[in-house]
Design a protein around this motif. Structure first.
Motif, PDB file in Angstrom:
ATOM      1  N   ARG A 164     -19.344  16.618  53.900  1.00  0.00           N
ATOM      2  CA  ARG A 164     -20.078  15.541  54.575  1.00  0.00           C
ATOM      3  C   ARG A 164     -19.663  15.432  56.042  1.00  0.00           C
ATOM      4  NH1 ARG A 164     -19.939  10.567  50.157  1.00  0.00           N
ATOM      5  NH2 ARG A 164     -21.098  11.663  48.485  1.00  0.00           N
ATOM      6  N   GLN A 165     -18.391  15.619  56.312  1.00  0.00           N
ATOM      7  CA  GLN A 165     -17.912  15.574  57.693  1.00  0.00           C
ATOM      8  C   GLN A 165     -18.033  16.975  58.293  1.00  0.00           C
ATOM      9  OE1 GLN A 165     -13.929  14.220  58.115  1.00  0.00           O
ATOM     10  NE2 GLN A 165     -13.934  14.257  60.347  1.00  0.00           N
ATOM     11  N   LYS A 166     -18.928  17.134  59.249  1.00  0.00           N
ATOM     12  CA  LYS A 166     -19.192  18.435  59.833  1.00  0.00           C
ATOM     13  C   LYS A 166     -18.108  18.797  60.839  1.00  0.00           C
ATOM     14  CE  LYS A 166     -24.184  17.812  59.265  1.00  0.00           C
ATOM     15  NZ  LYS A 166     -25.506  17.782  59.930  1.00  0.00           N
ATOM     16  N   HIS A 167     -17.809  20.081  60.876  1.00  0.00           N
ATOM     17  CA  HIS A 167     -16.771  20.582  61.781  1.00  0.00           C
ATOM     18  C   HIS A 167     -17.405  21.074  63.074  1.00  0.00           C
ATOM     19  CE1 HIS A 167     -13.751  20.405  58.596  1.00  0.00           C
ATOM     20  NE2 HIS A 167     -14.693  20.863  57.776  1.00  0.00           N
ATOM     21  N   PRO A 168     -16.639  20.977  64.155  1.00  0.00           N
ATOM     22  CA  PRO A 168     -17.174  21.458  65.438  1.00  0.00           C
ATOM     23  C   PRO A 168     -17.315  22.983  65.430  1.00  0.00           C
ATOM     24  CG  PRO A 168     -14.893  20.780  65.667  1.00  0.00           C
ATOM     25  CD  PRO A 168     -15.313  20.364  64.300  1.00  0.00           C
ATOM     26  N   PRO A 169     -18.090  23.529  66.339  1.00  0.00           N
ATOM     27  CA  PRO A 169     -18.309  24.992  66.375  1.00  0.00           C
ATOM     28  C   PRO A 169     -17.023  25.785  66.531  1.00  0.00           C
ATOM     29  CG  PRO A 169     -19.953  23.862  67.704  1.00  0.00           C
ATOM     30  CD  PRO A 169     -18.959  22.823  67.312  1.00  0.00           C
ATOM     31  N   ALA A 170     -16.061  25.267  67.287  1.00  0.00           N
ATOM     32  CA  ALA A 170     -14.817  26.025  67.505  1.00  0.00           C
ATOM     33  C   ALA A 170     -14.076  26.260  66.187  1.00  0.00           C
ATOM     34  CB  ALA A 170     -13.929  25.281  68.498  1.00  0.00           C
ATOM     35  N   THR A 171     -14.026  25.253  65.340  1.00  0.00           N
ATOM     36  CA  THR A 171     -13.346  25.398  64.051  1.00  0.00           C
ATOM     37  C   THR A 171     -14.027  26.445  63.185  1.00  0.00           C
ATOM     38  OG1 THR A 171     -12.697  23.073  64.166  1.00  0.00           O
ATOM     39  CG2 THR A 171     -12.574  24.156  62.008  1.00  0.00           C
ATOM     40  N   GLN A 178     -21.081  34.600  55.591  1.00  0.00           N
ATOM     41  CA  GLN A 178     -22.286  35.022  56.295  1.00  0.00           C
ATOM     42  C   GLN A 178     -23.196  33.831  56.591  1.00  0.00           C
ATOM     43  OE1 GLN A 178     -22.757  38.020  57.452  1.00  0.00           O
ATOM     44  NE2 GLN A 178     -24.752  37.511  58.370  1.00  0.00           N
ATOM     45  N   ALA A 179     -23.321  32.922  55.620  1.00  0.00           N
ATOM     46  CA  ALA A 179     -24.141  31.731  55.845  1.00  0.00           C
ATOM     47  C   ALA A 179     -23.536  30.865  56.932  1.00  0.00           C
ATOM     48  CB  ALA A 179     -24.265  30.942  54.536  1.00  0.00           C
ATOM     49  N   LEU A 180     -22.187  30.769  56.971  1.00  0.00           N
ATOM     50  CA  LEU A 180     -21.530  29.980  58.006  1.00  0.00           C
ATOM     51  C   LEU A 180     -21.756  30.619  59.373  1.00  0.00           C
ATOM     52  CD1 LEU A 180     -19.813  27.413  57.902  1.00  0.00           C
ATOM     53  CD2 LEU A 180     -17.788  28.845  57.949  1.00  0.00           C
ATOM     54  N   LYS A 181     -21.732  31.935  59.426  1.00  0.00           N
ATOM     55  CA  LYS A 181     -21.974  32.638  60.684  1.00  0.00           C
ATOM     56  C   LYS A 181     -23.397  32.371  61.168  1.00  0.00           C
ATOM     57  CE  LYS A 181     -20.285  36.737  60.812  1.00  0.00           C
ATOM     58  NZ  LYS A 181     -20.081  38.196  60.611  1.00  0.00           N
ATOM     59  N   GLU A 182     -24.366  32.424  60.261  1.00  0.00           N
ATOM     60  CA  GLU A 182     -25.755  32.154  60.640  1.00  0.00           C
ATOM     61  C   GLU A 182     -25.923  30.718  61.111  1.00  0.00           C
ATOM     62  OE1 GLU A 182     -27.983  33.096  57.214  1.00  0.00           O
ATOM     63  OE2 GLU A 182     -27.682  35.278  57.358  1.00  0.00           O
ATOM     64  N   ALA A 183     -25.252  29.756  60.441  1.00  0.00           N
ATOM     65  CA  ALA A 183     -25.348  28.360  60.856  1.00  0.00           C
ATOM     66  C   ALA A 183     -24.763  28.173  62.257  1.00  0.00           C
ATOM     67  CB  ALA A 183     -24.622  27.475  59.844  1.00  0.00           C
ATOM     68  N   LEU A 184     -23.663  28.850  62.553  1.00  0.00           N
ATOM     69  CA  LEU A 184     -23.061  28.733  63.884  1.00  0.00           C
ATOM     70  C   LEU A 184     -23.991  29.313  64.949  1.00  0.00           C
ATOM     71  CD1 LEU A 184     -20.577  27.896  65.506  1.00  0.00           C
ATOM     72  CD2 LEU A 184     -19.586  30.145  65.043  1.00  0.00           C
ATOM     73  N   ALA A 185     -24.646  30.433  64.615  1.00  0.00           N
ATOM     74  CA  ALA A 185     -25.600  31.012  65.575  1.00  0.00           C
ATOM     75  C   ALA A 185     -26.761  30.063  65.826  1.00  0.00           C
ATOM     76  CB  ALA A 185     -26.103  32.348  65.052  1.00  0.00           C
ATOM     77  N   LYS A 186     -27.245  29.424  64.784  1.00  0.00           N
ATOM     78  CA  LYS A 186     -28.332  28.460  64.953  1.00  0.00           C
ATOM     79  C   LYS A 186     -27.885  27.262  65.780  1.00  0.00           C
ATOM     80  CE  LYS A 186     -30.735  29.560  60.628  1.00  0.00           C
ATOM     81  NZ  LYS A 186     -31.132  29.053  59.293  1.00  0.00           N
ATOM     82  N   GLY A 207     -31.124  19.625  64.176  1.00  0.00           N
ATOM     83  CA  GLY A 207     -29.697  19.396  64.335  1.00  0.00           C
ATOM     84  C   GLY A 207     -29.074  18.709  63.138  1.00  0.00           C
ATOM     85  N   ARG A 208     -29.810  17.802  62.525  1.00  0.00           N
ATOM     86  CA  ARG A 208     -29.266  17.125  61.348  1.00  0.00           C
ATOM     87  C   ARG A 208     -29.096  18.078  60.166  1.00  0.00           C
ATOM     88  NH1 ARG A 208     -32.985  11.647  61.617  1.00  0.00           N
ATOM     89  NH2 ARG A 208     -31.760  10.538  63.216  1.00  0.00           N
ATOM     90  N   ASP A 209     -29.938  19.093  60.075  1.00  0.00           N
ATOM     91  CA  ASP A 209     -29.847  20.032  58.960  1.00  0.00           C
ATOM     92  C   ASP A 209     -28.732  21.055  59.132  1.00  0.00           C
ATOM     93  OD1 ASP A 209     -31.931  18.776  57.702  1.00  0.00           O
ATOM     94  OD2 ASP A 209     -33.457  20.134  58.501  1.00  0.00           O
ATOM     95  N   LEU A 210     -28.216  21.203  60.334  1.00  0.00           N
ATOM     96  CA  LEU A 210     -27.170  22.203  60.566  1.00  0.00           C
ATOM     97  C   LEU A 210     -25.824  21.683  60.075  1.00  0.00           C
ATOM     98  CD1 LEU A 210     -28.092  23.463  64.150  1.00  0.00           C
ATOM     99  CD2 LEU A 210     -28.430  24.661  61.994  1.00  0.00           C
ATOM    100  N   PRO A 211     -25.036  22.517  59.385  1.00  0.00           N
ATOM    101  CA  PRO A 211     -23.703  22.085  58.908  1.00  0.00           C
ATOM    102  C   PRO A 211     -22.637  22.184  59.995  1.00  0.00           C
ATOM    103  CG  PRO A 211     -24.126  24.304  58.155  1.00  0.00           C
ATOM    104  CD  PRO A 211     -25.345  23.892  58.934  1.00  0.00           C
ATOM    105  N   VAL A 212     -22.996  21.813  61.205  1.00  0.00           N
ATOM    106  CA  VAL A 212     -22.091  21.923  62.356  1.00  0.00           C
ATOM    107  C   VAL A 212     -22.080  20.581  63.061  1.00  0.00           C
ATOM    108  CG1 VAL A 212     -21.559  23.220  64.455  1.00  0.00           C
ATOM    109  CG2 VAL A 212     -22.736  24.348  62.562  1.00  0.00           C
ATOM    110  N   GLY A 213     -20.887  20.142  63.502  1.00  0.00           N
ATOM    111  CA  GLY A 213     -20.786  18.902  64.258  1.00  0.00           C
ATOM    112  C   GLY A 213     -21.244  19.099  65.694  1.00  0.00           C
ATOM    113  N   LEU A 214     -22.298  18.410  66.162  1.00  0.00           N
ATOM    114  CA  LEU A 214     -22.902  18.575  67.492  1.00  0.00           C
ATOM    115  C   LEU A 214     -22.836  17.258  68.233  1.00  0.00           C
ATOM    116  CD1 LEU A 214     -26.044  20.573  66.287  1.00  0.00           C
ATOM    117  CD2 LEU A 214     -24.010  21.522  67.362  1.00  0.00           C
ATOM    118  N   GLU A 215     -22.175  17.261  69.412  1.00  0.00           N
ATOM    119  CA  GLU A 215     -22.080  16.037  70.211  1.00  0.00           C
ATOM    120  C   GLU A 215     -23.433  15.663  70.804  1.00  0.00           C
ATOM    121  OE1 GLU A 215     -19.098  16.596  73.106  1.00  0.00           O
ATOM    122  OE2 GLU A 215     -17.445  16.806  71.676  1.00  0.00           O
ATOM    123  N   GLU A 216     -24.232  16.663  71.203  1.00  0.00           N
ATOM    124  CA  GLU A 216     -25.517  16.369  71.828  1.00  0.00           C
ATOM    125  C   GLU A 216     -26.474  15.664  70.867  1.00  0.00           C
ATOM    126  OE1 GLU A 216     -24.020  19.162  71.639  1.00  0.00           O
ATOM    127  OE2 GLU A 216     -23.662  20.027  73.630  1.00  0.00           O
TER     128      GLU A 216
END
Length: 1412
Positions: A851-858, A877-885, A915-924
């Motif tokens: 539930r708590q998304k991690h920043p891209p650096a992590t 691989q799915a995490l890599k694709e999510a980071l690219a997105k 942005g809400r669907d991405l499993p990445v924490g985004l400040e923007e």
């Protein structure tokens, strides 16, 4: 035990058999199997398998029958003692009672005498003819009684009948006093007429004392004289002892009678009565002379007429598959008599009484007497349903003993009727028979069970209660000797036969090939005996000197024309006849009893010559002995007694011969079939083995035999008693396999061998088609090498990364290969790598699902570390694709934020959703969400400002010009579609696509073009609507150009209003209308009532006024808030365009109002306004300045002014409905009274002035904005034309109706509030508050009041017309009312003067207005 005893001792039980399904499939075969045991008892019971439950096929509704009456006691011993007179004279009634085994001392003799005197003695008098007058009596001829075949089971006389069903009391007819005297037929006197009896049959009269025997009194009921009784008895007799009942029953009515009788008799429910109790009571009643119990028995009901209880295959009705199965079953009583092994199927004569089942519907105590079947045949009885049937049986060995006992106990009956036991009227207690040494057995036949009686087995019984049974006769091969003995027995008794036994034997002998083998042997034996007897009889005939003979086809003659006149036997083989006495013939056993004629006149009638009979016998012998010849051949072949094995063809020929000649399924035939089956299986298997070798690697797997099986197979083929050339092929295969086995052992002993060598050996072994033990070891070694190679390739650095499934598969496969150090090491490496990969895969999974998304650096650090593992990880691989997105998303945000224009709201919403669907924490993402939320808040505020409550338009549609205003149908249909929720498009009429809305320039250009289209369209629409007939006209007719209201109907008559913009007509009750006396804010100086041009009469239809039309100041505040948004909205651009259009129109309107001509006209109106405000003298009516038109008030006088003054003094402000209520009616009535005196115009508007103002007015009405200049132009144009009295009247009527409805709602609302107050705060219930809508709970008292008003409308059923839209919806009732005129400015509206304020009702605090 004697029958006079109180207790009945039940005989032992008969055998009970329960066949298996295999045994049950052959009915006659199973009966033959159990015969050695069962025939020792005479009867037996068979319980079918539990699943065998045939459906009941009788048509219950159409089944009607008349039962027979059975009496359970009768006296048959008085005759032995010399007759009634002799016994009475010698006083021997006590001796009669003693012979009947009744106990002494109970006055039994007197009871017997009374019963005999009442019942039997009159019959004896009748039989002797002593009681007849002028009636020729003759002996009762009983000789023809056996001509008609009567089946078994004619019930015993036993029929207890309750009085409510049948009454056996006899009621006599008494002579009526008014009838003339009759003469007695005996004494020819007519005196003592009170003792004269009238016969109910012939109306003759008899004195009761003249009858023989005399009657003590007039009998009750129907009475018939001796002459009528004699005539009745001359009719063909019914079965002796059983008279027919008079009532016809259905199954239901008979069952009701039977159950009622049994329940009443035993005083308990029918199914609770024990069978032992019924049995004892039955024999007690049979032996009792004190109780006369009568029952009814539906016996001998022919199934051919009433239908069988089993399903029958015929054309009458279609059978279900289940019924078809039971219809063809051998246990179906319609099928069993005509089975192939049965004898009766070979009889052509009509013996349906034996071959067709009979039905029996029983009740308690109804019985069938001691009897044996016709021709001593078998019988089978099936109880379909109901209570049990109790049976008693005596074996055939004791049949003659039973007959001797009965003759001994009742000799007089057998003297007069030698075949008494064949008449089914003799019932004797089983205990009596047992006491004389007769073996008796018993059984209770329950529903679904069979009872079989064997040849010459006496049987009797009774029913325990209401039931339904079915029975039929059948004969098997073992019956033939008994059938022949039965014919001899019948000959001695001179009893008629049902069919000719000789004819049956000869008919079967004529076609021996159709006979079952066992039957053929039995027929041959019977035929031999019959031929020998025929030779003897014909020899005796020759010795008598009878030489004449004629061939006779006896089977073509009726039975009564070929019966021996001496012994009643039906002749077939031969008979002796006389030329002079053609009416009779005799069998050859009674050649001396034919006639007294000379032997020369007698001749032999024969069916076959003595030469033909041996030929028939020989055919039977061949058929019977063919089995023995065949059996010897089979035995020699199977045992190889001559040392030569037979070929398969020879064995098949023997089996085919058995099938063609229909030999029985003997043990020898089964051995032959088994041998053939085994040999054919061996041949097939050998061929498969050879063809498998030829197929090589393409052979089907799973069909190989082991080496041990191959050796056993070869031994099996050698041991079979038949020659097969495939044995040599099998021996060759065995030699190849043994050679291969030796080579494989040598290769395994020299391990480690070359993998290629092992593989080649393995392939050669597969081609053999036989499994060799060493081949499995070779296979394991090959699999081990292949697995190690696969692991090495998978873990190689240059190889493509394998998946987790591949790793797990290798570990599973490694567990099944042959163990070795190399295998153990590879398994350890694989397990370690799999553990590490699964740990990183789990970590990646947590990052994707957390539930708590991690920043891209992590995420980037996790991916970097996991790349060192040589396994393909799906979650990584799915995490890599999510980071690219996520990186691409950040780039899109930067690009859209740094563009030339503010981003569109749609673009931002799309980015937020991604942005809400991405499993990445985004400040923007948080910044974008805030911007979108702010834009939605502004849009919602603008919607509340413009849109009406429950509006069918969107905000963008309201802000944009209506480009299709020129088409009335299109405009109306779009409005109706929006009302129904069918129309969803915002800007398609402006020609704007979704991409165009992103370009501000496109929106502005489209808006400008839409303004022009809107103006042109409304002008065209006004021209079209102006041509439509007015609904107020008296001669309005419907046409294609007729106006249509928003309700879909044509507006007509009073109450119709015309829109000032589009000129179309509507029902006043269907739209929002202006209020004449409403004002948004009160003016300090009250307006006079007679300034009619200031009355709020302007009406715009809902199709023209689509929004609330807020003031320009409100719109400017929205624009200021829009400028602070960092987001572009289509509604914002449309609002800017609308504001620019409104300001532009306002400037042109102010310029027109500031012109010299218009200023002068405004000055006149201001002067007129001041004069109306001035206080006139009471006696002087007010005057108007001269104008081209007439005065505004025609025929005005000062007497009307006090009414105006009173209205103004007593009026209340319109602050609330409650305060308005007292004065509402009076002001509307005053306005109504002033209507006839309104006149105008009060100004003269030149065409040059009017035309620009009207054009401005049209453009201003198209604006969805409220401007003061619009109202000023409207009042100026109104003053320049006559007052629209019809519209004012219509508006007054609508307002009256509205106020009436408001008052009703107000009163009801007040009552509801009082009820709530009386309930003591019941509305504070927290549970009820929780159930209320959130809108009601959160909006305070105003929302509660609104809700109460809505509930009130539901309670009052919508009294009165619907209330109009809020006054702010009308351009004539907006907040920007005209301010005081002369020299006053309108604030932000500009320096242009306006007309005086509109009429309003002043507040009570204001000073009363002076009289006009």
């Amino acid at each position: 035990m004697e029958p006079g005893s109180d207790d009945f001792l039940p005989p032992p039980e008969c055998p009970v058999f329960e066949p298996s399904w295999a045994e049950f499939r052959d009915p006659l075969g199973y009966i033959a199997k159990i015969r050695p045991i069962a025939e020792k008892s005479g009867i037996c019971k068979i319980r079918p398998p539990a699943d065998w439950q045939p459906p009941f096929a009788v048509e219950v509704d159409n089944f009607r029958f008349t039962p027979r009456i059975q009496r359970l006691n009768e006296l048959e011993i008085v005759v032995e003692e010399g007759g009634y007179e002799a016994i009475c004279k010698d006083r021997r009634w006590a001796r009669v009672a003693q012979r009947l085994n009744y106990p002494p001392g109970k006055n039994i003799g007197s009871l017997l005498r009374s019963h005999y005197e009442r019942i039997v003695y009159p019959y004896e008098m009748y039989q002797s003819g002593a009681n007849l007058v002028q009636c020729n009596t003759r002996p009762f001829d009983n000789e023809e009684k056996d001509k008609e075949y009567k089946p078994h089971s004619i019930p015993l006389r036993q029929s207890v009948q309750p009085s409510k069903f049948n009454s056996y009391g006899r009621r006599a007819k008494r002579l009526q006093p008014d009838i003339e005297s009759y003469v007695c037929r005996m004494c020819s006197r007519g005196d003592e007429d009170d003792k004269l009896l009238l016969c109910d049959g012939c109306d003759d009269n008899y004195h009761i004392f003249c009858l023989l025997p005399p009657l003590p009194e007039i009998p009750k009921g129907v009475w018939r004289c001796p002459k009528c009784v004699m005539a009745e008895c001359k009719r063909p007799p019914e079965a002796f002892g059983f008279e027919q009942a008079t009532r016809e029953y259905t199954l239901q009515s008979f069952g009701e009678m039977a159950d009622s009788f049994k329940a009443d008799y035993f005083n308990m429910p029918v199914h609770m009565v024990p069978t032992e109790l019924v049995e004892k009571e039955f024999w007690r009643l049979v032996n009792s002379i004190e109780e006369d119990v009568t029952v009814e028995y539906g016996a001998d009901i022919h199934s051919k007429e009433f239908g069988s209880g089993f399903p029958v295959s015929d054309s009458k009705r279609h059978l279900t598959p289940e019924e078809e199965e039971y219809a063809t079953s051998g246990w179906n009583l319609n099928v069993m008599p005509v089975l192939e092994q049965s004898v009766l199927c070979h009889i052509n004569a009509d013996i349906s009484g034996m071959k067709v089942p009979w039905l029996y519907v029983g009740m308690v105590f109804s019985a069938f007497c001691w009897h044996i079947e016709d021709h001593w045949s078998y019988s089978i009885n099936y109880l379909h349903w109901g209570e049990p049937k109790t049976w008693y049986g005596v074996p055939s060995l004791a049949a003659e003993h039973l007959e001797e006992v009965m003759k001994k106990l009742t000799p007089e009956l057998f003297d007069s009727q030698p075949d008494l036991l064949h008449q089914l009227v003799t019932l004797m207690n089983p205990n009596t028979l047992m006491s004389h040494g007769v073996p008796v057995v018993r059984t209770n036949q329950c529903a679904g069970e069979f009872v079989i009686t064997f040849p010459r087995a006496y049987h009797s019984g009774f029913n325990q209660g209401y039931n339904f049974a079915e029975a039929v006769n059948f004969c098997t091969a073992d019956w033939l000797p008994a059938g022949r003995q039965c014919i001899e027995h019948y000959r001695r008794l001179r009893r008629y036969c049902v069919f000719s036994h000789e004819e049956l034997i000869c008919k079967m002998a004529a076609c021996p090939e159709k006979l079952d083998l066992n039957l053929a042997a039995a027929v041959h034996k019977e035929m031999f005996i019959m031929v020998q007897e025929e030779r003897r009889l014909r020899k005796a005939l020759l010795e008598k000197g009878i030489t004449e003979a004629e061939r006779e086809a006896f089977e073509l003659l009726p039975d009564d024309e070929r019966q021996c006149i001496k012994c009643k036997t039906t002749c077939f083989l031969s008979a002796l006849a006389c030329y002079d006495c053609p009416d009779g013939l005799v069998c050859l056993s009674h050649i001396n009893d034919l006639c007294k004629c000379s032997s020369s006149r007698q001749y032999l009638r024969y069916r076959y010559t003595l030469d033909e009979l041996p030929a028939m016998l020989h055919k039977l012998k061949v058929r019977a002995e063919s089995f023995d010849t065949w059996a010897n051949k089979v035995r020699v072949a199977l045992e190889v007694e001559d040392g030569r094995k037979r070929s398969l063809e020879e064995l098949r020929a023997l089996e085919s011969e058995a099938r063609e000649r229909r030999f029985p399924n003997s043990e020898l035939l089964q051995r032959l079939k088994n041998c053939l089956s085994e040999a054919e299986a061996c041949v097939s298997r050998a061929l498969g083995l050879v063809s498998g070798q030829e197929a090589g690697p393409h052979r089907m797997t799973g069909l190989q035999m082991t080496l041990a099986e191959l050796r056993a197979f070869l031994d099996q083929m050698n041991n079979l008693p038949c020659a097969m050339h495939q044995i040599g092929d099998v021996k060759g295969i065995l030699e190849q396999v043994e050679a291969y086995q030796a080579e494989a052992c040598e290769a395994l002993a020299s391990l480690p061998s070359s993998p290629g060598l092992l593989q080649s050996l393995l392939e050669r072994g597969r081609q053999l088609g036989v499994e060799v033990p060493e081949a499995q070891q070779l296979q394991r070694q090959v699999e081990q090498a292949q697995w190690l190679d696969e692991v090495k390739r998978t873990l190689a650095p240059s190889a493509r990364r394998g998946t987790l499934a591949v790793m797990r598969g290798l570990l599973v496969a490694g567990a099944s290969v042959a163990p070795s150090p190399a295998v153990d090491k590879a398994q350890a490496e694989l397990q370690e790598l799999l553990t590490i990969a699964e740990r990183w895969e789990e970590k990646a999974h947590l990052c994707l699902e957390a539930r708590q998304k991690h920043p891209p650096a992590t995420l980037e650090a996790i991916i970097h570390e996991a790349e060192n593992i040589p396994v393909h990880l799906p979650n990584i691989q799915a995490l890599k694709e999510a980071l690219a997105k996520a990186r691409a998303w950040i780039a899109d945000v930067d690009e859209i934020q740094n563009g030339d224009h503010y981003p569109c709201l749609d673009d931002l919403e799309g980015l937020v959703a991604v942005g809400r669907d991405l499993p990445v924490g985004l400040e923007e993402l948080r910044q974008l969400e805030l911007q979108v939320l702010t834009a939605h808040s502004w849009r919602e505020k603008a919607s509340k400002t413009f849109l009406k409550k429950n509006s069918c338009y969107t905000l963008l549609e309201v802000l944009c010009p209506c480009a299709d205003a020129g088409s009335d149908s299109t405009k109306r249909s779009r409005w109706m579609e929006k009302e129904l929720g069918l129309y969803k498009s915002d800007t398609e009429l402006l020609g704007l696509s979704a991409q165009d809305l992103r370009d501000p320039g496109s929106v502005i250009v489209a808006f400008k073009e839409g303004e022009q289209k809107e103006k042109e369209g409304i002008l065209q629409l006004r021209r079209t609507n102006s041509t439509k007939p007015s609904p107020l006209a008296s001669s309005t007719t419907a046409s294609s150009a007729t106006s249509i209201c928003v309700c879909g109907q044509v507006p007509a008559g009073v109450g119709a209003l015309q829109c000032d913009l589009c000129q179309d007509w509507f029902h006043g009750r269907c739209v929002s209308v202006p209020r004449l006396l409403s004002s948004p804010r009160p003016s300090p100086t009250p307006s006079p009532l007679l300034a009619w041009w200031e009355w709020d009469t302007k009406f715009l239809c809902p199709l023209c006024m689509r929004s609330r039309r807020p003031r320009l100041e409100t719109i400017l505040a929205l624009l200021v808030a829009l400028q602070r948004l960092p987001v572009r909205l289509p509604e914002g651009e449309a609002l800017q365009c609308l504001t620019e259009r409104a300001i532009s129109w306002q400037g042109r309107a102010r310029q027109a109002l500031a012109s010299e001509d218009v200023t002068a006209l405004l000055g006149r109106l201001a002067e007129l306004r001041q004069r109306l405000q001035a206080e006139p003298r009471p006696e002087e009516p007010p005057t108007y300045p001269s104008a081209p038109a007439s005065d505004p008030l025609r025929e005005g006088s000062g007497k009307d002014m006090p009414k105006v003054q009173g209205l103004l003094e007593n009026g209340d402000s319109m602050t609330s409905p409650e305060k308005v209520a007292p004065g509402e009616g009076s002001d509307l009535e005053l306005l109504s009274s002033l209507l006839p005196r309104l006149t105008g115009p009060v100004l003269e508007l030149p065409e040059a002035t009017r035309a620009p103002l009207e054009e401005l007015m049209l453009e201003g009405d198209l604006l969805e904005v409220t401007l003061d200049e619009n109202q000023s132009i409207w009042q100026l144009l109104q003053a320049g034309q006559p007052p629209d009295v019809e519209r004012i009247r219509t508006l007054l009527e609508l307002e009256k109706a509205e106020r009436h409805g408001s008052r009703a709602r107000g009163r009801a609302l007040e009552r509801r509030r009082r009820r709530k107050a009386d309930r003591g705060g019941e509305g504070d219930d927290p549970a009820r508050e929780e159930l209320e809508p959130k809108r009601v709970r959160s909006s305070g008292p105003e929302a509660e009041e609104a809700q109460e008003e809505e509930e009130l409308e539901e309670e009052t059923g919508g009294e009165g017309p619907p209330p109009p839209l809020p006054t702010t919806d009308s351009p004539s009732t907006q907040e920007n009312g005209l301010e005081p005129a002369l020299g006053a400015s309108s604030g932000s509206s500009g320096p242009f003067p306006t007309l005086t304020p509109r009429l309003h009702v002043p507040c009570p605090q204001q000073p009363p207005q002076q009289q006009l």
